[in-house]
Design a protein around this motif. Structure first.
Motif, PDB file in Angstrom:
ATOM      1  N   ASN A 235       0.816  -1.217   0.000  1.00  0.00           N
ATOM      2  CA  ASN A 235       0.000   0.000   0.000  1.00  0.00           C
ATOM      3  C   ASN A 235       0.849   1.267   0.000  1.00  0.00           C
ATOM      4  N   ILE A 236       2.178   1.117  -0.162  1.00  0.00           N
ATOM      5  CA  ILE A 236       3.078   2.268  -0.052  1.00  0.00           C
ATOM      6  C   ILE A 236       4.019   2.337  -1.248  1.00  0.00           C
ATOM      7  N   MET A 237       4.240   3.557  -1.739  1.00  0.00           N
ATOM      8  CA  MET A 237       5.211   3.820  -2.796  1.00  0.00           C
ATOM      9  C   MET A 237       6.141   4.936  -2.340  1.00  0.00           C
ATOM     10  N   THR A 238       7.426   4.819  -2.646  1.00  0.00           N
ATOM     11  CA  THR A 238       8.363   5.903  -2.386  1.00  0.00           C
ATOM     12  C   THR A 238       8.266   6.898  -3.535  1.00  0.00           C
ATOM     13  N   LEU A 239       7.865   8.136  -3.235  1.00  0.00           N
ATOM     14  CA  LEU A 239       7.708   9.165  -4.260  1.00  0.00           C
ATOM     15  C   LEU A 239       8.375  10.453  -3.794  1.00  0.00           C
ATOM     16  N   GLU A 240       9.068  11.136  -4.709  1.00  0.00           N
ATOM     17  CA  GLU A 240       9.647  12.428  -4.363  1.00  0.00           C
ATOM     18  C   GLU A 240       8.526  13.444  -4.165  1.00  0.00           C
ATOM     19  N   THR A 241       8.849  14.580  -3.532  1.00  0.00           N
ATOM     20  CA  THR A 241       7.836  15.538  -3.100  1.00  0.00           C
ATOM     21  C   THR A 241       6.892  15.970  -4.223  1.00  0.00           C
ATOM     22  N   GLY A 242       7.431  16.346  -5.369  1.00  0.00           N
ATOM     23  CA  GLY A 242       6.589  16.820  -6.466  1.00  0.00           C
ATOM     24  C   GLY A 242       5.656  15.747  -6.988  1.00  0.00           C
ATOM     25  N   VAL A 243       6.184  14.535  -7.156  1.00  0.00           N
ATOM     26  CA  VAL A 243       5.370  13.425  -7.643  1.00  0.00           C
ATOM     27  C   VAL A 243       4.325  13.044  -6.597  1.00  0.00           C
ATOM     28  N   HIS A 244       4.741  13.054  -5.344  1.00  0.00           N
ATOM     29  CA  HIS A 244       3.820  12.748  -4.248  1.00  0.00           C
ATOM     30  C   HIS A 244       2.642  13.716  -4.234  1.00  0.00           C
ATOM     31  N   SER A 245       2.927  15.015  -4.432  1.00  0.00           N
ATOM     32  CA  SER A 245       1.865  16.023  -4.439  1.00  0.00           C
ATOM     33  C   SER A 245       0.884  15.771  -5.586  1.00  0.00           C
ATOM     34  N   LEU A 246       1.399  15.447  -6.769  1.00  0.00           N
ATOM     35  CA  LEU A 246       0.523  15.149  -7.908  1.00  0.00           C
ATOM     36  C   LEU A 246      -0.349  13.933  -7.625  1.00  0.00           C
ATOM     37  N   PHE A 247       0.255  12.898  -7.057  1.00  0.00           N
ATOM     38  CA  PHE A 247      -0.485  11.669  -6.759  1.00  0.00           C
ATOM     39  C   PHE A 247      -1.547  11.916  -5.696  1.00  0.00           C
ATOM     40  N   ASP A 248      -1.186  12.675  -4.674  1.00  0.00           N
ATOM     41  CA  ASP A 248      -2.112  12.938  -3.571  1.00  0.00           C
ATOM     42  C   ASP A 248      -3.287  13.790  -4.018  1.00  0.00           C
ATOM     43  N   ASN A 249      -3.084  14.624  -5.044  1.00  0.00           N
ATOM     44  CA  ASN A 249      -4.152  15.484  -5.548  1.00  0.00           C
ATOM     45  C   ASN A 249      -4.849  14.889  -6.763  1.00  0.00           C
ATOM     46  N   LEU A 250      -4.640  13.592  -6.987  1.00  0.00           N
ATOM     47  CA  LEU A 250      -5.314  12.843  -8.055  1.00  0.00           C
ATOM     48  C   LEU A 250      -4.986  13.380  -9.446  1.00  0.00           C
ATOM     49  N   LYS A 251      -3.784  13.975  -9.594  1.00  0.00           N
ATOM     50  CA  LYS A 251      -3.344  14.470 -10.898  1.00  0.00           C
ATOM     51  C   LYS A 251      -2.335  13.525 -11.545  1.00  0.00           C
ATOM     52  N   LEU A 252      -1.995  12.465 -10.846  1.00  0.00           N
ATOM     53  CA  LEU A 252      -1.125  11.418 -11.357  1.00  0.00           C
ATOM     54  C   LEU A 252      -1.725  10.092 -10.957  1.00  0.00           C
ATOM     55  N   TRP A 253      -1.792   9.172 -11.894  1.00  0.00           N
ATOM     56  CA  TRP A 253      -2.341   7.853 -11.579  1.00  0.00           C
ATOM     57  C   TRP A 253      -1.584   6.800 -12.368  1.00  0.00           C
ATOM     58  N   PHE A 254      -1.816   5.545 -12.028  1.00  0.00           N
ATOM     59  CA  PHE A 254      -1.114   4.443 -12.648  1.00  0.00           C
ATOM     60  C   PHE A 254      -2.123   3.520 -13.338  1.00  0.00           C
ATOM     61  N   GLU A 255      -1.681   2.953 -14.435  1.00  0.00           N
ATOM     62  CA  GLU A 255      -2.527   2.026 -15.184  1.00  0.00           C
ATOM     63  C   GLU A 255      -1.779   0.719 -15.377  1.00  0.00           C
ATOM     64  N   PRO A 256      -2.513  -0.390 -15.494  1.00  0.00           N
ATOM     65  CA  PRO A 256      -1.844  -1.689 -15.692  1.00  0.00           C
ATOM     66  C   PRO A 256      -1.009  -1.658 -16.969  1.00  0.00           C
ATOM     67  N   GLY A 257       0.154  -2.272 -16.913  1.00  0.00           N
ATOM     68  CA  GLY A 257       1.018  -2.337 -18.074  1.00  0.00           C
ATOM     69  C   GLY A 257       1.741  -3.677 -18.120  1.00  0.00           C
ATOM     70  N   SER A 258       2.552  -3.867 -19.112  1.00  0.00           N
ATOM     71  CA  SER A 258       3.314  -5.112 -19.238  1.00  0.00           C
ATOM     72  C   SER A 258       4.747  -4.867 -18.817  1.00  0.00           C
ATOM     73  N   GLY A 259       5.333  -5.825 -18.135  1.00  0.00           N
ATOM     74  CA  GLY A 259       6.712  -5.701 -17.713  1.00  0.00           C
ATOM     75  C   GLY A 259       6.911  -4.541 -16.776  1.00  0.00           C
ATOM     76  N   ASP A 260       7.952  -3.724 -17.058  1.00  0.00           N
ATOM     77  CA  ASP A 260       8.267  -2.574 -16.212  1.00  0.00           C
ATOM     78  C   ASP A 260       7.481  -1.332 -16.611  1.00  0.00           C
ATOM     79  N   ASP A 261       6.702  -1.423 -17.695  1.00  0.00           N
ATOM     80  CA  ASP A 261       5.952  -0.265 -18.179  1.00  0.00           C
ATOM     81  C   ASP A 261       4.622  -0.194 -17.449  1.00  0.00           C
ATOM     82  N   CYS A 262       4.598   0.534 -16.316  1.00  0.00           N
ATOM     83  CA  CYS A 262       3.390   0.553 -15.472  1.00  0.00           C
ATOM     84  C   CYS A 262       2.712   1.918 -15.462  1.00  0.00           C
ATOM     85  N   LEU A 263       3.298   2.936 -16.103  1.00  0.00           N
ATOM     86  CA  LEU A 263       2.691   4.268 -16.084  1.00  0.00           C
ATOM     87  C   LEU A 263       1.709   4.441 -17.213  1.00  0.00           C
TER      88      LEU A 263
END
Length: 263
Positions: A235-263
Motif C-alpha cells: 500500500n506504499i510507494m516511495t515518491l519524491e515531493t513533487g510526484v507525491h503532491s501530484l499523486f495525492d491530488n489525483l493528478k497522477l495515476w497508474f494504469e496496468p502495463g506489461s513488464g516494467d511499463d506501469c505508467l
C-alpha cells in the motif's frame, strides 16, 4: 475538466450498455443546464465520473454494482447527482491524505441492502492505524532502492546518511530530493475513529468509504488494510515531493502495463 466519455461499446440490451447510455445522455445535457456556480460536483463531472467508473472498474462484480446503481436512478437527474457526490466523498476522497472536514453522514443513494450490510460489518471491524509510519517509510525505501518509484530520484536523507547510496545518486546523474512514503489508500481515512467518538462521524465515514472499496474493487479493508496493515508495503510507494503532491491530488495515476511499463 474530466475527459469526455468515449462511445458506448457495450452490447445493446446489457446492463452495462443501459447504465453507460445514461451517463452519455447526462453528459450531453450538462452544457444546457442552469446550475449554481458553486455546484459540486457539476452535472458534467457527475456524468463523466460515473461513466468512467463503469469503464475502469477493477472487477466485473464492481462494474455490475455501479451499473445497477445507475440504473436504479431511472433517469432521475437529482438521484444521479446524489450518487456521483456519494462516490466523490467516499471513493475519490479516500485516496487523498489531506481531506478537510469529514462529510456529513449520508446513506448510499441507491439504498441497496447489500451496501448497508457491508458498511455495518466494516464499522465494527475497523481499527485505527498508528499515526507514525517511520518504519513503513524505511522499509519502502529499502525495497525501492532508496529512489522515487516514478522519477528514479534518490532520497536525500538516505544519501546524507549512507555514502554508498550517495555515490549511486551521483553515478545516476540525478539530484537527490526529499521523498515520502505515499499511501495508495490513505491512513487518514481511519484515523481518530476510536475513543469517546468511536461511533461518530469519522467512524461512520470510514465504514462507508471502505464499503465502497469493497463494492467497487473487492478490497475488504478490515482483512487487508486494517490497523497497522495500512502500512503494509503493498500500500506504499516511495515518491519524491513533487510526484507525491501530484499523486495525492489525483493528478497522477497508474494504469496496468506489461513488464516494467506501469505508467
Amino acid at each position: 475538466m474530466p475527459t469526455p466519455l468515449p462511445p458506448n461499446l457495450y452490447a445493446s440490451g446489457t446492463p452495462m450498455h443501459t447504465a453507460y447510455s445514461t451517463c452519455l445522455a447526462f453528459q450531453a445535457q450538462a452544457p444546457q443546464l442552469q446550475v449554481p456556480l458553486a455546484a459540486n460536483p457539476t452535472p458534467l463531472v457527475c456524468a463523466r465520473l460515473l461513466g468512467y467508473m463503469i469503464l475502469h472498474s477493477p472487477t466485473s462484480q464492481g462494474r455490475a454494482n455501479i451499473c445497477n446503481e445507475i440504473r436504479s436512478c431511472n433517469g432521475n437527474r437529482d438521484m444521479f447527482h446524489d450518487m456521483a457526490k456519494f462516490y466523490v466523498d467516499r471513493y475519490l476522497r479516500s485516496f487523498r491524505s489531506t481531506k478537510g472536514r469529514t462529510p456529513v453522514h449520508s446513506d448510499h443513494p441507491s439504498r441497496q441492502a447489500s451496501f448497508d450490510e457491508m458498511q455495518g460489518t466494516i464499522r465494527y471491524l475497523l481499527d485505527e492505524p498508528p499515526k507514525n509510519h517511520v518504519e513503513a517509510k524505511a522499509a519502502a525505501l529499502e525495497r525501492d532502492g532508496y529512489r522515487c518509484m516514478v522519477s528514479g530520484t534518490y532520497d536525500m536523507r538516505s544519501c546524507e546518511k549512507n555514502p554508498d547510496i550517495a555515490v549511486l545518486a551521483v553515478q545516476s546523474g540525478t539530484v537527490a530530493r526529499e521523498t515520502h512514503a505515499s499511501h495508495i489508500f490513505a491512513p487518514s481515512t481511519s484515523q481518530d475513529i476510536s475513543g469517546p467518538d468511536a461511533d461518530g462521524p469519522k467512524h461512520n465515514f470510514a465504514a462507508s468509504a471502505w464499503a465502497v472499496m469493497e463494492r467497487t474493487g473487492s478490497v475488504l479493508v478490515p482483512d487487508e488494510l486494517n490497523g497497522p496493515d495500512i502500512h503494509r508495503l503493498e500500500n506504499i510507494m516511495t515518491l519524491e515531493t513533487g510526484v507525491h503532491s501530484l499523486f495525492d491530488n489525483l493528478k497522477l495515476w497508474f494504469e496496468p502495463g506489461s513488464g516494467d511499463d506501469c505508467l
